[in-house]
Design a protein around this motif. Structure first.
Motif, short mmCIF file in Angstrom:
data_model
loop_
_atom_site.label_atom_id
_atom_site.label_comp_id
_atom_site.label_asym_id
_atom_site.label_seq_id
_atom_site.Cartn_x
_atom_site.Cartn_y
_atom_site.Cartn_z
N GLU A 1 91.58 -9.86 -35.76
CA GLU A 1 92.21 -9.73 -34.42
C GLU A 1 93.10 -8.63 -34.56
O GLU A 1 93.92 -8.54 -35.50
N VAL A 2 93.13 -7.61 -33.51
CA VAL A 2 94.04 -6.84 -33.37
C VAL A 2 94.77 -7.23 -31.94
O VAL A 2 94.22 -7.05 -30.82
N LYS A 3 95.97 -7.62 -32.07
CA LYS A 3 96.81 -8.16 -30.87
C LYS A 3 97.70 -7.18 -30.48
O LYS A 3 98.45 -7.41 -29.41
N LYS A 4 98.19 -6.15 -31.03
CA LYS A 4 99.08 -5.07 -30.55
C LYS A 4 98.39 -3.57 -30.48
O LYS A 4 97.67 -3.29 -31.31
N PRO A 5 99.28 -2.78 -29.82
CA PRO A 5 98.88 -1.18 -29.91
C PRO A 5 98.78 -0.76 -31.40
O PRO A 5 99.93 -1.10 -31.92
N VAL A 6 97.88 -0.13 -31.79
CA VAL A 6 97.89 0.44 -32.92
C VAL A 6 98.30 1.90 -33.17
O VAL A 6 98.03 2.80 -32.32
N ALA A 7 99.40 2.07 -33.98
CA ALA A 7 99.67 3.50 -34.33
C ALA A 7 98.82 4.19 -35.29
O ALA A 7 98.33 5.59 -35.05
N ARG A 8 98.29 3.78 -36.31
CA ARG A 8 97.45 4.29 -37.27
C ARG A 8 96.85 3.28 -38.27
O ARG A 8 97.54 2.11 -38.13
N ASN B 1 83.00 -2.26 -36.09
CA ASN B 1 82.53 -2.56 -34.88
C ASN B 1 81.18 -2.05 -34.29
O ASN B 1 81.12 -1.37 -33.42
N GLY B 2 80.22 -1.99 -35.36
CA GLY B 2 78.80 -1.66 -34.97
C GLY B 2 78.48 -0.43 -35.08
O GLY B 2 77.38 -0.03 -34.97
N GLY C 1 88.48 3.72 -34.29
CA GLY C 1 87.47 2.73 -34.10
C GLY C 1 87.88 1.23 -33.82
O GLY C 1 87.04 0.31 -33.70
N LEU C 2 89.39 0.82 -33.83
CA LEU C 2 89.93 -0.30 -33.62
C LEU C 2 89.97 -0.34 -32.14
O LEU C 2 90.14 0.34 -31.24
N ARG C 3 89.89 -1.57 -31.66
CA ARG C 3 90.06 -2.22 -30.40
C ARG C 3 90.93 -3.15 -30.30
O ARG C 3 91.19 -4.15 -31.23
N GLN C 4 91.52 -3.72 -28.96
CA GLN C 4 92.33 -4.76 -28.96
C GLN C 4 91.45 -5.92 -28.98
O GLN C 4 90.35 -5.98 -28.29
N GLY C 5 92.08 -7.13 -29.36
CA GLY C 5 91.01 -8.30 -29.53
C GLY C 5 90.02 -8.29 -30.76
O GLY C 5 90.86 -7.85 -32.03
N GLU C 6 89.03 -8.84 -30.90
CA GLU C 6 88.08 -9.19 -32.08
C GLU C 6 87.67 -7.91 -32.42
O GLU C 6 87.36 -7.30 -31.56
N ASN C 7 87.73 -7.56 -33.67
CA ASN C 7 87.06 -6.52 -34.48
C ASN C 7 86.16 -6.95 -35.60
O ASN C 7 86.56 -8.25 -35.95
N ALA C 8 85.30 -6.37 -36.10
CA ALA C 8 84.48 -6.67 -37.15
C ALA C 8 84.45 -5.50 -38.11
O ALA C 8 84.15 -4.39 -37.75
N VAL C 9 84.29 -5.66 -39.56
CA VAL C 9 84.13 -4.68 -40.47
C VAL C 9 83.25 -5.00 -41.24
O VAL C 9 83.08 -6.21 -41.63
#
Length: 900
Positions: free
Chosen positions: A145-152, A168-169, A198-206
């Motif tokens: 999960e990514v729950k906050k804004p990402v800087a890098r 993410n596909g 490539g990251l998004r808020q919420g669920e991600n997958a690698v």
């Protein structure tokens, strides 16, 4: 305004490197076009800061070198605070010109990797050892999960043998065949990816897809050798830095899941099979629901090798070659001709029913029937794709590659009238993807002779085809890093491509391959150990000697002092090994002049004593190591190596010189040329030896009998002796095995044997491409070397006029800037030579004019120094220069007479 300005700032030879494990990196910079007087650097100041803003404000909080009164601009060691892992450092340089005027460069940066294995928190994961030998490869995944804004966000990843990183596909980046090949028991390379976009808020997958590569060569089809370092595995850390200053790390561990992948067969030598019907849609994206085919990943023992950031250029798809024609030599079998021999893989666009199979068989040659012929390139090699039956599907292999021109297709027919209505899959398109390092062009050559231009082209196709994470001998049958090419073809490669970082990686490969007794084997990484009775394939000075000669060449081309420092101890161990192995300073074993021309066909040396060749190289190694010791300030070592080289010289002359016949050993081209080119022959013998060499070649109809090692020295001896006319005749002779013969018989890349297109063997080798060095340094007349004692480049311009060439030109991007030479013959035998000397460099220009011929010279800073060997000699500073004069009529007539 300053006459110079620093540009192209490099860290460890790389522009803005992303992920660097050097704790004390070396910094270099170039300059723009020289602006007249004062275009030399008198001082510099390096500033390094933790942010670009601090750099702009003049607050270098990491390192400030202060003003250094020096013209040096390459390989300057960073001497600031200890570097931190996963940090970006910004730097610029202020350069003062000859009048003391400063100019500040634009900002550059480097970003560190993890710097030490202790920094890794992830675990190596893969399948259970007892189950890992099954056919299909595995794929691994992890949701987070990514729950906050990402800087890098950065991903630090390796997978053995090869891997593909997905997020993410989608595939992350365009790197291919990652990581670079190494001795995995000594070094394991990892790469760094910017995954912020490539990251998004919420669920991600690698996801990670694994292939065998050189880590595990299990066979099953063609394999040069079989061997394994272990079962495929991967290690990854995804570090997410949030906008609020906090961070999170996703690591590989036992919480990851794995399943069999659609990759059902994977062999670096034998090919690849992929069953698209086994794809699990969305497995590498969010929202995927794992079924019973998924199981927990196992934490595995790490490989013994040290984890090191991969700083050499990544492999990528560098060219796309469309099919030029298609034939049907046998019913239902189609052969696509891409028109060019290269290395990489075919890519297809195909549609058809689920479960149908398309078989691809790439090849360099065709049989008499017109089918793919893999006789000389490792057979069987094939690629199989099973369709999933969903519209037009595009596919290419991931973890293998091959050298080929043709692709034989079975199980599908080219799109056309009536084909779409059949049950047979339809091939909507086929193209070739060339795979190689993403390197910059560093130079170029052209002349008025189309044949010489074509030879230049086929040599470069062979260089690029064999440039991977090592320099291979061929891109199909062996794919091994045979080392003699590195010093014999190193100048040719460096004339064309920026490859300092790649060569530094290969220097580490040679260091890893070095045995405890000091021997450097003939291949690195050493995947195959040649034992008795084939020991000569493992221990040969002309091969292992690249450990010293390549480093010396890197100094001359790039100013790579750091390379010398890192490997000096290992180089000394190798020379000591050779000294102990010698018999009175004569080396008896080795491969000698491999692949020379003789009655037995190409292979083992036939014309020249192995001992002569290996001992001549031994002398060159001792002498080069003495020069390296001087550069590093090791005067005592330099004296010792000088004494050793003189001992070898004395023993060589005593053992091989035939006084009665005024020749060395058998009097072959190689036996004569090596003493001339390496300065083993006494000065009083040079004239008679050169005449004999020319006579030998002329009596064979302007063909040499030299091979892999000797050929470069033949060209060097002729060029330095003023007989480039002979080189021109050899190169353009279409009737005897050689370059023109290959072109005349359809070669599109340089072949393994001199007459390769007609005798078979590999059709893609660059080991005999030494003419490339002559085209640049002799015909066009551009050569150079970095002089560490003064911190400047010396650019040498010495054009050579040969019959049938009306003009020639070459350019080179040096660390100091762009250098170039162009000469042309005009009406009334008038010759014009134009030379560009980059900033902070010196020029040594030799003009082929008669003593009584006036030369009109123009340029900002040029001085006549007299005459030497039929040339007017000039010294210059940076700038553009033009020389106009009447060409040496007597020399021209003499060369025409020789041609007749």
């Amino acid at each position: 305004m300053a006459a110079i300005k620093a540009t192209d700032l490099r860290t460890e030879g790389i522009l803005n490197p992303f992920g660097l494990d050097a704790e004390r990196p070396r910094l270099s910079w170039s300059f723009g076009q020289p602006a007249g007087a004062g275009s030399g650097q008198s001082a510099y100041r390096i500033a390094v800061a933790s942010s670009e803003e601090r750099l702009k404000l003049g607050e270098p909080d990491v390192w400030d070198s202060g003003i250094v009164r020096s013209c040096e601009h390459v390989s300057i060691p960073y001497e600031g605070a200890s570097l931190m892992p996963r940090r970006r450092y910004y730097w610029h340089v202020t350069a003062w010109d000859g009048q003391g005027q400063p100019a500040v460069s634009k900002a550059a940066w480097w970003e560190t990797g993890l710097l030490a294995e202790a920094k890794w928190s992830g675990r190596w994961i893969g399948d259970a050892a007892e189950a890992a030998d099954r056919g299909p490869m595995i794929q691994l995944r992890k949701s987070f999960e990514v729950k906050k804004p990402v800087a890098r966000a950065r991903a630090y990843v390796t997978g053995l043998g090869h891997y593909e990183l997905r997020l993410n596909g989608a595939k992350v980046g365009d790197r291919q065949l990652e990581p670079g090949w190494t001795n995995y028991d000594k070094t394991v390379l990892y790469s760094v990816y910017d995954v912020t976009p490539g990251l998004r808020q919420g669920e991600n997958a690698v996801g990670v897809l694994l292939g065998n590569g050189f880590y595990r060569v299990a066979g099953g089809r063609y394999a040069k050798f079989k061997g394994s370092f272990g079962n495929p595995k991967c290690l990854a850390e995804l570090v997410i830095e949030y906008a609020d200053g906090t961070a999170e790390t996703i690591v590989t561990d036992g919480t990851w899941s794995l399943s069999d992948s659609p990759l059902t067969f994977s062999c670096i030598y034998g090919g690849e099979d992929y069953d698209a019907g086994l794809e699990r849609t969305g497995w590498d994206g969010p929202g995927f629901v794992e079924d019973g085919d998924w199981r927990r990943a196992c934490e595995l023992e790490p490989p013994p090798g040290k984890l090191t950031a991969q700083s050499s250029p990544p492999l990528a798809i560098t060219k796309r070659l469309p099919a030029r024609s298609v034939s049907e030599p046998r019913r239902g079998v189609y052969v696509y001709d891409l028109g060019q021999n290269f290395s990489g893989w075919p890519c297809i666009r195909v549609s058809g029913p689920n479960g149908t199979r398309v078989k691809l068989k790439p090849a360099e040659l065709l049989t008499e029937e017109g089918l793919a012929n893999q006789k000389y390139s490792g057979s069987p090699y094939e690629l199989n794709y099973v369709l999933k039956g969903e519209g037009i599907e595009e596919w290419h292999p991931r973890f293998t590659y091959y050298g080929f021109r043709y692709v034989q297709v079975e199980g599908a027919a080219p799109a056309g009238e009536g084909v779409e209505e059949s049950d047979l899959p339809v091939l909507h398109g086929l193209e070739g993807h060339m795979i190689g390092p993403d390197v910059e062009d560093a130079g170029g050559f052209r002349c008025s002779d189309p044949l010489l231009n074509r030879i230049h082209e086929i040599i470069n196709w062979a260089i690029l085809s064999n440039m991977k994470s090592v320099f291979t001998d061929c891109p199909h049958r062996e794919k091994l890093g045979w080392l003699e090419q590195l010093h014999l073809m190193g100048p040719s490669v460096m004339f064309n491509y920026e490859c300092e970082a790649l060569l530094e990686k290969i220097m580490r490969d040679m260091s890893d391959a070095q045995l405890p007794n000091g021997m450097v084997p003939t291949t690195a990484p050493e995947y195959v150990v040649f034992e008795e009775p084939w020991h000569m394939f493992r221990d040969a000075a002309a091969w292992g000697g690249s450990y010293i000669l390549l480093a010396w060449e890197m100094l001359r081309r790039y100013g790579s002092v750091g390379t010398l420092e890192r490997h000096y101890e290992g180089m000394g161990r190798y020379v000591r090994y050779l000294t102990e192995a010698s018999d009175g300073f004569i080396l008896r074993g080795g491969l000698g002049d491999w692949y020379d021309i003789g009655p037995k066909g190409p292979g083992f040396a036939q014309n020249t004593s192995v001992a002569l060749v290996e001992t001549a190289i031994f002398f060159g190694l001792a002498r080069a190591l003495g020069e390296i010791a001087l550069v590093l300030g090791k005067a005592e070592d330099a004296s010792a190596h000088s004494r050793l080289s003189e001992s070898i010289r004395t023993a060589f002359h005593s053992a091989f010189y035939d006084m009665a016949n005024a020749m060395y050993a058998e009097g072959s081209d190689t036996a004569i040329a090596m003493p001339l080119a390496i300065s083993l022959a006494p000065e009083e013998l040079r004239g008679v030896l050169l005449d004999r060499l020319v006579r030998n070649i002329g009596e064979r109809g302007w063909q040499t009998n030299a091979g892999d090692v000797g050929h470069r020295y033949v060209l060097s001896a002729l060029a330095s002796g003023g007989r480039s006319d002979v080189v021109g005749k050899m190169a353009r002779n279409p009737h005897a095995p050689g370059y023109a013969y290959q072109v005349a018989h359809g070669a599109t890349s340089l072949t393994e044997a001199w007459d390769g297109p007609t005798v078979g063997k590999s059709q893609n080798h660059f080991m005999l491409g030494h003419l490339e060095e002559w085209l640049y340094a002799s015909l066009a007349g551009l050569d150079y070397r970095y002089r560490p004692e003064v911190g400047r480049y010396l650019v040498k311009a010495k054009p050579t006029v040969v019959q049938g060439v009306e003009w020639a030109e070459a350019w080179q991007q040096l660390r100091s800037g762009r250098a170039s030479v162009r000469w042309e013959l005009g009406p009334s035998n008038q010759m014009t030579v134009r030379v560009d000397i980059p900033a902070n460099s010196e020029g040594l220009i030799r003009i082929p004019s008669s003593p009584d011929t006036p030369v009109l010279a123009s340029g900002p800073d040029v001085a006549y120094e007299g005459r030497e060997d039929g040339h007017a000699v000039y010294r210059s500073g940076p700038g553009s220069y033009c020389f106009t004069f009447a060409a040496n009529h007597r020399t021209t007539e003499m060369e025409r007479e020789r041609m007749l």
